[in-house]
Design a protein around this motif. Sequence first.
Motif, PDB file in Angstrom:
ATOM      1  N   ALA A  76       0.831  -1.212   0.000  1.00 25.56           N
ATOM      2  CA  ALA A  76       0.000   0.000   0.000  1.00 25.56           C
ATOM      3  C   ALA A  76       0.867   1.264   0.000  1.00 25.56           C
ATOM      4  CB  ALA A  76      -0.953   0.000   1.195  1.00 25.56           C
ATOM      5  N   ARG A  77       1.987   1.235   0.710  1.00 23.25           N
ATOM      6  CA  ARG A  77       2.881   2.397   0.697  1.00 23.25           C
ATOM      7  C   ARG A  77       3.408   2.670  -0.713  1.00 23.25           C
ATOM      8  NH1 ARG A  77       4.918  -0.150   5.449  1.00 23.25           N
ATOM      9  NH2 ARG A  77       4.079   0.914   7.279  1.00 23.25           N
ATOM     10  N   VAL A  78       3.685   1.620  -1.472  1.00 24.71           N
ATOM     11  CA  VAL A  78       4.136   1.783  -2.859  1.00 24.71           C
ATOM     12  C   VAL A  78       3.038   2.451  -3.684  1.00 24.71           C
ATOM     13  CG1 VAL A  78       4.719   0.519  -4.975  1.00 24.71           C
ATOM     14  CG2 VAL A  78       5.827  -0.082  -2.812  1.00 24.71           C
ATOM     15  N   VAL A  79       1.810   1.980  -3.534  1.00 21.35           N
ATOM     16  CA  VAL A  79       0.693   2.560  -4.282  1.00 21.35           C
ATOM     17  C   VAL A  79       0.498   4.016  -3.888  1.00 21.35           C
ATOM     18  CG1 VAL A  79      -1.781   2.409  -4.763  1.00 21.35           C
ATOM     19  CG2 VAL A  79      -0.418   0.318  -4.565  1.00 21.35           C
ATOM     20  N   ASP A  80       0.558   4.314  -2.605  1.00 19.13           N
ATOM     21  CA  ASP A  80       0.418   5.701  -2.150  1.00 19.13           C
ATOM     22  C   ASP A  80       1.500   6.593  -2.744  1.00 19.13           C
ATOM     23  OD1 ASP A  80      -1.786   5.034  -0.593  1.00 19.13           O
ATOM     24  OD2 ASP A  80      -0.625   4.927   1.282  1.00 19.13           O
ATOM     25  N   ARG A  81       2.709   6.096  -2.808  1.00 20.63           N
ATOM     26  CA  ARG A  81       3.840   6.901  -3.291  1.00 20.63           C
ATOM     27  C   ARG A  81       3.810   7.102  -4.799  1.00 20.63           C
ATOM     28  NH1 ARG A  81       8.837   8.165  -0.691  1.00 20.63           N
ATOM     29  NH2 ARG A  81      10.325   8.897  -2.212  1.00 20.63           N
ATOM     30  N   TYR A  82       3.461   6.059  -5.556  1.00 20.17           N
ATOM     31  CA  TYR A  82       3.538   6.107  -7.021  1.00 20.17           C
ATOM     32  C   TYR A  82       2.189   6.340  -7.703  1.00 20.17           C
ATOM     33  CZ  TYR A  82       8.367   4.454  -6.715  1.00 20.17           C
ATOM     34  OH  TYR A  82       9.708   4.333  -6.444  1.00 20.17           O
ATOM     35  N   GLY A  83       1.080   6.132  -6.989  1.00 19.26           N
ATOM     36  CA  GLY A  83      -0.238   6.314  -7.586  1.00 19.26           C
ATOM     37  C   GLY A  83      -0.588   5.237  -8.601  1.00 19.26           C
ATOM     38  N   GLN A  84       0.113   4.111  -8.551  1.00 18.21           N
ATOM     39  CA  GLN A  84      -0.096   2.990  -9.467  1.00 18.21           C
ATOM     40  C   GLN A  84      -0.146   1.704  -8.650  1.00 18.21           C
ATOM     41  OE1 GLN A  84       3.332   3.126 -12.007  1.00 18.21           O
ATOM     42  NE2 GLN A  84       2.668   4.969 -13.075  1.00 18.21           N
ATOM     43  N   SER A  85      -0.655   0.635  -9.272  1.00 14.20           N
ATOM     44  CA  SER A  85      -0.706  -0.639  -8.554  1.00 14.20           C
ATOM     45  C   SER A  85       0.703  -1.078  -8.168  1.00 14.20           C
ATOM     46  CB  SER A  85      -1.384  -1.712  -9.408  1.00 14.20           C
ATOM     47  OG  SER A  85      -0.538  -2.169 -10.439  1.00 14.20           O
ATOM     48  N   SER A  86       0.781  -1.789  -7.069  1.00 16.72           N
ATOM     49  CA  SER A  86       2.083  -2.273  -6.597  1.00 16.72           C
ATOM     50  C   SER A  86       2.729  -3.196  -7.625  1.00 16.72           C
ATOM     51  CB  SER A  86       1.924  -2.979  -5.245  1.00 16.72           C
ATOM     52  OG  SER A  86       0.949  -3.999  -5.300  1.00 16.72           O
ATOM     53  N   TYR A  87       1.931  -3.964  -8.329  1.00 18.41           N
ATOM     54  CA  TYR A  87       2.449  -4.858  -9.368  1.00 18.41           C
ATOM     55  C   TYR A  87       3.009  -4.058 -10.541  1.00 18.41           C
ATOM     56  CZ  TYR A  87       2.412  -9.346 -11.973  1.00 18.41           C
ATOM     57  OH  TYR A  87       2.737 -10.488 -12.662  1.00 18.41           O
ATOM     58  N   ARG A  88       2.297  -3.019 -10.938  1.00 13.16           N
ATOM     59  CA  ARG A  88       2.759  -2.183 -12.058  1.00 13.16           C
ATOM     60  C   ARG A  88       4.079  -1.497 -11.719  1.00 13.16           C
ATOM     61  NH1 ARG A  88      -0.401   3.081 -14.577  1.00 13.16           N
ATOM     62  NH2 ARG A  88       1.178   3.622 -16.107  1.00 13.16           N
ATOM     63  N   VAL A  89       4.201  -1.015 -10.503  1.00 14.04           N
ATOM     64  CA  VAL A  89       5.446  -0.344 -10.109  1.00 14.04           C
ATOM     65  C   VAL A  89       6.611  -1.329 -10.186  1.00 14.04           C
ATOM     66  CG1 VAL A  89       6.682   0.775  -8.212  1.00 14.04           C
ATOM     67  CG2 VAL A  89       4.300   1.405  -8.691  1.00 14.04           C
ATOM     68  N   GLY A  90       6.439  -2.508  -9.626  1.00 12.09           N
ATOM     69  CA  GLY A  90       7.504  -3.500  -9.675  1.00 12.09           C
ATOM     70  C   GLY A  90       7.844  -3.903 -11.099  1.00 12.09           C
ATOM     71  N   GLU A  91       6.808  -4.087 -11.918  1.00 11.06           N
ATOM     72  CA  GLU A  91       7.033  -4.484 -13.308  1.00 11.06           C
ATOM     73  C   GLU A  91       7.743  -3.383 -14.092  1.00 11.06           C
ATOM     74  OE1 GLU A  91       7.062  -7.068 -16.566  1.00 11.06           O
ATOM     75  OE2 GLU A  91       6.822  -7.400 -14.417  1.00 11.06           O
ATOM     76  N   SER A  92       7.465  -2.124 -13.800  1.00 17.10           N
ATOM     77  CA  SER A  92       8.126  -1.037 -14.522  1.00 17.10           C
ATOM     78  C   SER A  92       9.634  -1.048 -14.274  1.00 17.10           C
ATOM     79  CB  SER A  92       7.514   0.323 -14.166  1.00 17.10           C
ATOM     80  OG  SER A  92       7.779   0.668 -12.828  1.00 17.10           O
TER      81      SER A  92
END
Length: 159
Positions: A76-92
Amino acid sequence: MTDDSLLRTLAAHEETLVFRRFTVETALELGAFLLAEATRRRLPVALAVRKGGQRVFHAALPGTSVDNDEWLDRKARVVDRYGQSSYRVGESFRVNGTTFEAKSRLDPALYAAHGGVFPVIVTGVGPVGTVGVSGLPQADDHAFVVEVVEDFLRHGYDS
């Protein structure tokens, strides 16, 4: 470099799964909807729905532990920080030939860019919360959340 077709799919989820409104009542209804489906499927998952920084709904089904709660918080902290799903952030990060852990400069004890937490995006507003699950492999966590949110929105529970 890896194939970026998954990344495009993940971005498309965020473009299409948009709420008309998201109140505390909506968050509770979404949480109950998630819980009913996870229970029906007998999934060993923990669930959380947040509005802003407040956890409005949480449930832990048999087969989970406090570790799942911590994974939910980190994702959830990742989503809050990036505004994207946690999976999308990791995949990027993976598409760019690296990992979130290696390049984000964020503490992995507090942030996890693994699938399972999705941004609650409201039309004309943007991200206002998160909906997440932990307990399955990351692709399955993400797929479950997307499927349930899609069904929730299709039924008009966000109106």
